[in-house]
Design a protein around this motif. Structure first.
Motif, PDB file in Angstrom:
ATOM      1  N   TRP A 114       1.625  -9.844  -8.551  1.00  8.91           N
ATOM      2  CA  TRP A 114       1.757  -8.470  -8.073  1.00  8.91           C
ATOM      3  C   TRP A 114       3.011  -8.339  -7.233  1.00  8.91           C
ATOM      4  O   TRP A 114       3.602  -9.333  -6.818  1.00  8.91           O
ATOM      5  CB  TRP A 114       0.522  -8.058  -7.262  1.00  8.91           C
ATOM      6  CG  TRP A 114       0.328  -8.816  -5.988  1.00  8.91           C
ATOM      7  CD1 TRP A 114       0.884  -8.535  -4.782  1.00  8.91           C
ATOM      8  CD2 TRP A 114      -0.477  -9.973  -5.797  1.00  8.91           C
ATOM      9  NE1 TRP A 114       0.477  -9.438  -3.834  1.00  8.91           N
ATOM     10  CE2 TRP A 114      -0.369 -10.335  -4.438  1.00  8.91           C
ATOM     11  CE3 TRP A 114      -1.289 -10.744  -6.626  1.00  8.91           C
ATOM     12  CZ2 TRP A 114      -1.038 -11.427  -3.886  1.00  8.91           C
ATOM     13  CZ3 TRP A 114      -1.949 -11.823  -6.083  1.00  8.91           C
ATOM     14  CH2 TRP A 114      -1.818 -12.168  -4.744  1.00  8.91           C
ATOM     15  N   THR A 115       3.410  -7.104  -6.995  1.00  9.46           N
ATOM     16  CA  THR A 115       4.555  -6.830  -6.130  1.00  9.46           C
ATOM     17  C   THR A 115       4.147  -5.767  -5.117  1.00  9.46           C
ATOM     18  O   THR A 115       3.319  -4.902  -5.410  1.00  9.46           O
ATOM     19  CB  THR A 115       5.764  -6.319  -6.932  1.00  9.46           C
ATOM     20  OG1 THR A 115       5.400  -5.116  -7.635  1.00  9.46           O
ATOM     21  CG2 THR A 115       6.249  -7.368  -7.930  1.00  9.46           C
ATOM     22  N   ALA A 116       4.728  -5.853  -3.915  1.00  9.89           N
ATOM     23  CA  ALA A 116       4.429  -4.879  -2.861  1.00  9.89           C
ATOM     24  C   ALA A 116       5.655  -4.718  -1.959  1.00  9.89           C
ATOM     25  O   ALA A 116       6.432  -5.657  -1.775  1.00  9.89           O
ATOM     26  CB  ALA A 116       3.223  -5.330  -2.043  1.00  9.89           C
ATOM     27  N   ARG A 117       5.825  -3.516  -1.416  1.00  8.28           N
ATOM     28  CA  ARG A 117       6.913  -3.258  -0.473  1.00  8.28           C
ATOM     29  C   ARG A 117       6.446  -2.206   0.530  1.00  8.28           C
ATOM     30  O   ARG A 117       5.581  -1.379   0.242  1.00  8.28           O
ATOM     31  CB  ARG A 117       8.175  -2.788  -1.206  1.00  8.28           C
ATOM     32  CG  ARG A 117       8.018  -1.499  -1.965  1.00  8.28           C
ATOM     33  CD  ARG A 117       9.330  -1.119  -2.671  1.00  8.28           C
ATOM     34  NE  ARG A 117       9.222   0.158  -3.357  1.00  8.28           N
ATOM     35  CZ  ARG A 117       8.763   0.309  -4.595  1.00  8.28           C
ATOM     36  NH1 ARG A 117       8.358  -0.762  -5.264  1.00  8.28           N
ATOM     37  NH2 ARG A 117       8.689   1.506  -5.150  1.00  8.28           N
ATOM     38  N   ASP A 118       7.049  -2.233   1.742  1.00 12.16           N
ATOM     39  CA  ASP A 118       6.662  -1.301   2.799  1.00 12.16           C
ATOM     40  C   ASP A 118       7.768  -1.291   3.841  1.00 12.16           C
ATOM     41  O   ASP A 118       8.556  -2.250   3.949  1.00 12.16           O
ATOM     42  CB  ASP A 118       5.333  -1.744   3.431  1.00 12.16           C
ATOM     43  CG  ASP A 118       4.682  -0.626   4.242  1.00 12.16           C
ATOM     44  OD1 ASP A 118       5.359   0.392   4.492  1.00 12.16           O
ATOM     45  OD2 ASP A 118       3.504  -0.780   4.600  1.00 12.16           O
ATOM     46  N   ILE A 120       4.710  -6.587   5.559  1.00 13.85           N
ATOM     47  CA  ILE A 120       3.372  -6.818   5.011  1.00 13.85           C
ATOM     48  C   ILE A 120       2.829  -8.089   5.632  1.00 13.85           C
ATOM     49  O   ILE A 120       3.433  -9.161   5.527  1.00 13.85           O
ATOM     50  CB  ILE A 120       3.430  -6.929   3.486  1.00 13.85           C
ATOM     51  CG1 ILE A 120       3.871  -5.587   2.881  1.00 13.85           C
ATOM     52  CG2 ILE A 120       2.079  -7.353   2.921  1.00 13.85           C
ATOM     53  CD1 ILE A 120       4.024  -5.617   1.385  1.00 13.85           C
ATOM     54  N   TYR A 145      -2.476 -10.086   2.316  1.00 14.13           N
ATOM     55  CA  TYR A 145      -3.116  -9.465   1.154  1.00 14.13           C
ATOM     56  C   TYR A 145      -4.593  -9.839   1.134  1.00 14.13           C
ATOM     57  O   TYR A 145      -5.013 -10.872   1.659  1.00 14.13           O
ATOM     58  CB  TYR A 145      -2.494  -9.964  -0.162  1.00 14.13           C
ATOM     59  CG  TYR A 145      -1.040  -9.610  -0.342  1.00 14.13           C
ATOM     60  CD1 TYR A 145      -0.661  -8.351  -0.776  1.00 14.13           C
ATOM     61  CD2 TYR A 145      -0.053 -10.568  -0.113  1.00 14.13           C
ATOM     62  CE1 TYR A 145       0.669  -8.036  -0.962  1.00 14.13           C
ATOM     63  CE2 TYR A 145       1.281 -10.256  -0.298  1.00 14.13           C
ATOM     64  CZ  TYR A 145       1.640  -8.992  -0.723  1.00 14.13           C
ATOM     65  OH  TYR A 145       2.961  -8.686  -0.903  1.00 14.13           O
ATOM     66  N   ASP A 161       3.014 -14.173  -4.010  1.00 13.54           N
ATOM     67  CA  ASP A 161       2.393 -13.020  -4.660  1.00 13.54           C
ATOM     68  C   ASP A 161       1.702 -13.393  -5.974  1.00 13.54           C
ATOM     69  O   ASP A 161       1.587 -12.591  -6.877  1.00 13.54           O
ATOM     70  CB  ASP A 161       3.447 -11.938  -4.921  1.00 13.54           C
ATOM     71  CG  ASP A 161       4.612 -12.463  -5.761  1.00 13.54           C
ATOM     72  OD1 ASP A 161       4.597 -13.670  -6.070  1.00 13.54           O
ATOM     73  OD2 ASP A 161       5.508 -11.670  -6.095  1.00 13.54           O
ATOM     74  N   ALA A 176      -2.941  -4.653  -0.010  1.00 15.09           N
ATOM     75  CA  ALA A 176      -1.772  -5.042   0.779  1.00 15.09           C
ATOM     76  C   ALA A 176      -1.890  -4.411   2.168  1.00 15.09           C
ATOM     77  O   ALA A 176      -2.105  -3.197   2.297  1.00 15.09           O
ATOM     78  CB  ALA A 176      -0.493  -4.592   0.097  1.00 15.09           C
ATOM     79  N   ASP A 213      -0.123  -3.863   6.076  1.00 13.42           N
ATOM     80  CA  ASP A 213       1.150  -3.978   6.796  1.00 13.42           C
ATOM     81  C   ASP A 213       0.908  -4.109   8.297  1.00 13.42           C
ATOM     82  O   ASP A 213      -0.234  -4.062   8.780  1.00 13.42           O
ATOM     83  CB  ASP A 213       2.070  -2.797   6.489  1.00 13.42           C
ATOM     84  CG  ASP A 213       1.514  -1.467   6.987  1.00 13.42           C
ATOM     85  OD1 ASP A 213       0.529  -1.457   7.759  1.00 13.42           O
ATOM     86  OD2 ASP A 213       2.077  -0.421   6.594  1.00 13.42           O
ATOM     87  N   CYS A 239      -4.170  -1.824  -5.217  1.00 15.17           N
ATOM     88  CA  CYS A 239      -3.695  -1.805  -6.608  1.00 15.17           C
ATOM     89  C   CYS A 239      -4.708  -2.582  -7.457  1.00 15.17           C
ATOM     90  O   CYS A 239      -5.102  -3.696  -7.098  1.00 15.17           O
ATOM     91  CB  CYS A 239      -2.309  -2.439  -6.716  1.00 15.17           C
ATOM     92  SG  CYS A 239      -1.637  -2.397  -8.397  1.00 15.17           S
TER      93      CYS A 239
END
Length: 271
Positions: free
Chosen positions: A1-5, A9, A12, A48, A69, A71, A79
């Protein structure tokens, strides 16, 4: 998976369930995006990516993976995967079904077509879990001889035809269809037809002779086709007005003789 903020972060959470976003198989487990394994019994996690070793439960069900996810500001996002159908069993050959040599569902014992070889297996395979995706079909000489494959193809249909080889080259030999059914999970099952003998030549009839009725026991020969015709002396004169006696020799090196049709021609002259 991918995540951004915008905020970092922090960690998970992972869950597994039999419904979209469900957690009935594996409840959320906290892990950081570093090489940390929070539960060696179930997980191998690196950044990830996660490898789940926990038992999934029942087969023939959909399973959905959820990633939460989190932060630094305390917010979280979810997701969910599009799901995976768990199917570890392959297709099966239905009871009483088989691979049919020739077109249609009626199995043929002999190949008489000069241009193509055909076969079908309508309703022969079943897969109640993920379903059958495709079939791989091989035309072979010999039951399980991998070195004698004459043709190979993939199809979504339940019938096949091979026409890119010279059938005449295999006169007197037996051809088999090897069909492999493959389901959506990649598992497979196969079956082989009972074969069909290539017979592209007609029977051979030789040595047709006329006989005097008194020279042969006609009644015995009608009852017993293998009776002895004695010397089989050919007669050019027919005096009996009640019957005509004819004998012949017939053979077929590939198949059995099914029947013989005899015709008598009356003429005033042999010219």
């Amino acid at each position: 998976w991918t995540a951004r903020d915008e905020s970092p972060i922090t960690h998970y959470s992972y869950a597994l369930g039999t419904s979209y976003g469900g957690t009935d198989v594996v409840s959320p487990l906290r892990t950081f995006p570093a090489d940390i394994d929070p539960d060696p019994q179930y997980f191998s996690i690196s950044g990830d990516q996660a490898w789940l070793d926990a038992p999934m439960g029942e087969e023939a069900k959909w399973y959905f993976q959820s990633i939460f996810a989190h932060d630094a500001a305390g917010r979280w996002a979810l997701c969910v995967s599009d799901g995976v159908f768990w199917d570890t069993s392959g297709p099966r050959l239905r009871s009483g079904r088989s691979i049919s040599d020739g077109p249609g569902t009626d199995d043929q014992d002999y190949q008489v077509d000069l241009t193509e070889v055909r076969g079908s297996w309508r309703g022969a395979f079943a897969d109640s879990e993920s379903g059958i995706q495709r079939y791989e079909v091989a035309l072979v000489l010999g039951y399980q001889d991998d070195n004698s494959v004459l043709g190979h193809t993939e199809t979504f249909q339940q019938e096949v035809r091979f026409s890119d080889f010279d059938v005449m080259l295999y006169q007197g030999k037996t051809l088999y269809l090897n069909v492999t059914a493959i389901n959506l999970a990649g598992s497979s099952a196969w079956a082989v037809s009972d074969g069909m003998l290539v017979d592209l030549t007609p029977p051979v009839v030789t040595d047709v002779r006329e006989h005097k009725p008194e020279d042969i026991n006609v009644t015995a020969c009608v009852r017993d086709p293998d009776c002895s015709l004695g010397s089989r002396v050919d007669s050019d004169v027919q005096l009996d007005q009640q019957q005509v006696v004819v004998s012949w020799l017939v053979y077929d090196p590939e198949t059995e003789i099914r029947s013989v049709t005899v015709s008598v021609l009356a003429t005033d002259s042999l010219d």
